[in-house]
Design an enzyme around this catalytic site. Structure first.
Site, short mmCIF file in Angstrom:
data_model
loop_
_atom_site.label_atom_id
_atom_site.label_comp_id
_atom_site.label_asym_id
_atom_site.label_seq_id
_atom_site.Cartn_x
_atom_site.Cartn_y
_atom_site.Cartn_z
N VAL A 184 41.37 -6.56 -29.49
CA VAL A 184 41.64 -7.98 -29.70
C VAL A 184 40.38 -8.82 -29.79
CG1 VAL A 184 43.92 -7.86 -28.64
CG2 VAL A 184 41.93 -8.41 -27.21
N ASN A 240 49.45 -10.09 -25.15
CA ASN A 240 49.60 -9.46 -23.84
C ASN A 240 48.36 -8.72 -23.37
OD1 ASN A 240 51.00 -7.93 -21.56
ND2 ASN A 240 50.56 -6.26 -22.99
N SER A 281 49.37 -15.66 -15.93
CA SER A 281 49.43 -15.00 -14.62
C SER A 281 49.61 -16.05 -13.54
CB SER A 281 48.13 -14.24 -14.38
OG SER A 281 48.02 -13.79 -13.05
N TYR A 318 38.70 -13.91 -13.65
CA TYR A 318 40.08 -13.64 -14.08
C TYR A 318 40.89 -14.93 -14.09
CZ TYR A 318 44.60 -11.30 -14.42
OH TYR A 318 45.85 -10.90 -14.83
N ALA A 364 39.77 -17.92 -14.44
CA ALA A 364 39.29 -18.76 -15.54
C ALA A 364 39.99 -18.38 -16.84
CB ALA A 364 37.78 -18.61 -15.68
N LYS A 421 42.95 -16.91 -17.19
CA LYS A 421 44.39 -17.18 -17.17
C LYS A 421 44.70 -18.68 -17.14
CE LYS A 421 45.59 -12.93 -17.60
NZ LYS A 421 46.21 -12.48 -18.86
N ILE A 470 52.73 -7.21 -10.89
CA ILE A 470 53.71 -6.45 -11.66
C ILE A 470 53.37 -4.97 -11.61
CG2 ILE A 470 54.78 -6.20 -13.94
CD1 ILE A 470 55.31 -8.90 -12.60
#
Length: 267
Positions: free
Chosen positions: A59, A86, A139, A152, A154, A156, A185
């Site tokens: 990506v 995702n 998240s 992380y 930052a 999300k 999850i």
């Protein structure tokens, strides 16, 4: 009526795989992109029939986004109805412990990858609207900033900001835009460690904090709801729901709790 199609990044495992299976069971043409060809092959092996496609996709590669979506659209009869951004990685630990390349990799995959995907998918979604949708996987870490998760969080928080901006930007095009915010999850992400200098497994930290681990199928259902719904944010798992409620109505209490805790909250 033409068969509807959905393209899912990170489709070789976890949330991406569960989403692919969920939509395939509903009769959709499913496309997945991932860096793991073996993971994608396993996902597609679980889907009966021929309404499926996969293509290798990093990506972070903007040019490859255009190629992959064009290839998928051709296989799906010329249309893309839904993109699910995702693909993502977890990065944790004190900011002082992280190497620069760990910071860059998390930002590039989790945030720039979402922007690239939205940009590349826009003409397809506009052409298939109304009924088209962009769903970004955020998240619980995008609700409140937690100790040991600055990078992380930052990404999300950024994903939710991108979602909110595009909800306004694409409203005239009648494209649905939504974010799904899971807490912890049951996915392979839980089997890793926060960063390369840490030996503490994420799964063990979650258990020690007394937090729930939600079945991945619950996220797939939330994505289905987001495609067909009108809300901007969909919270999945009790931790995510509680955090969203508390951050809105008791922000001072949330701040105090987070400052007194060394346990991270997030996906």
């Amino acid at each position: 009526m033409a068969q509807r199609s959905i393209f899912i990044t990170g489709g070789g495992s976890g949330i991406g795989r569960a989403t692919a299976l969920h939509f395939a069971a509903k009769g959709w043409f499913v496309g997945i992109g991932d860096i793991s060809e073996s993971g994608m092959a396993e996902t597609l092996s679980l889907i009966s029939g021929n309404a499926k496609w996969s293509g290798k996709l990093d990506v972070r590669d903007r040019a490859r986004w255009d190629e992959a979506l064009a290839e998928f659209a051709a296989a799906a009869g010329g249309r893309i109805d839904v993109l699910v951004n995702n693909a993502g990685i977890g990065t944790g630990g004190s900011l002082s412990e992280l190497d620069p390349d760990e910071i860059d990799r998390c930002l590039d995959i989790n945030l720039k990858g979402v922007l690239y995907g939205a940009q590349a998918a826009y003409p397809y979604l506009k052409a298939s609207a109304p009924g088209a949708a962009l769903v970004n996987i955020a998240s619980a870490a995008g609700i409140a900033g937690s100790s040991g998760m600055s990078v992380y969080c930052a990404t999300k928080f950024g994903v939710r900001a991108v979602t909110e901006s595009l909800d306004a930007e694409w409203a005239e095009d009648r494209i649905t835009v939504a974010s799904v915010c899971p807490s912890f999850i049951e996915t392979p992400l839980l089997n890793g460690t926060g960063n390369r200098k840490s030996n503490e497994a994420i799964r063990e930290r979650v258990k020690a904090a007394g937090l729930e681990i939600t079945p991945v199928e619950h996220v797939a259902q939330a994505i289905w709801d987001a495609v067909h719904g009108t809300k901007l944010d969909y919270f999945v798992g009790e931790t995510s729901k509680r955090m969203a409620f508390a951050k809105r109505w008791m922000p001072g209490r949330v701040r105090k709790q987070l400052r007194n805790s060394l346990r991270p909250l997030g996906q």
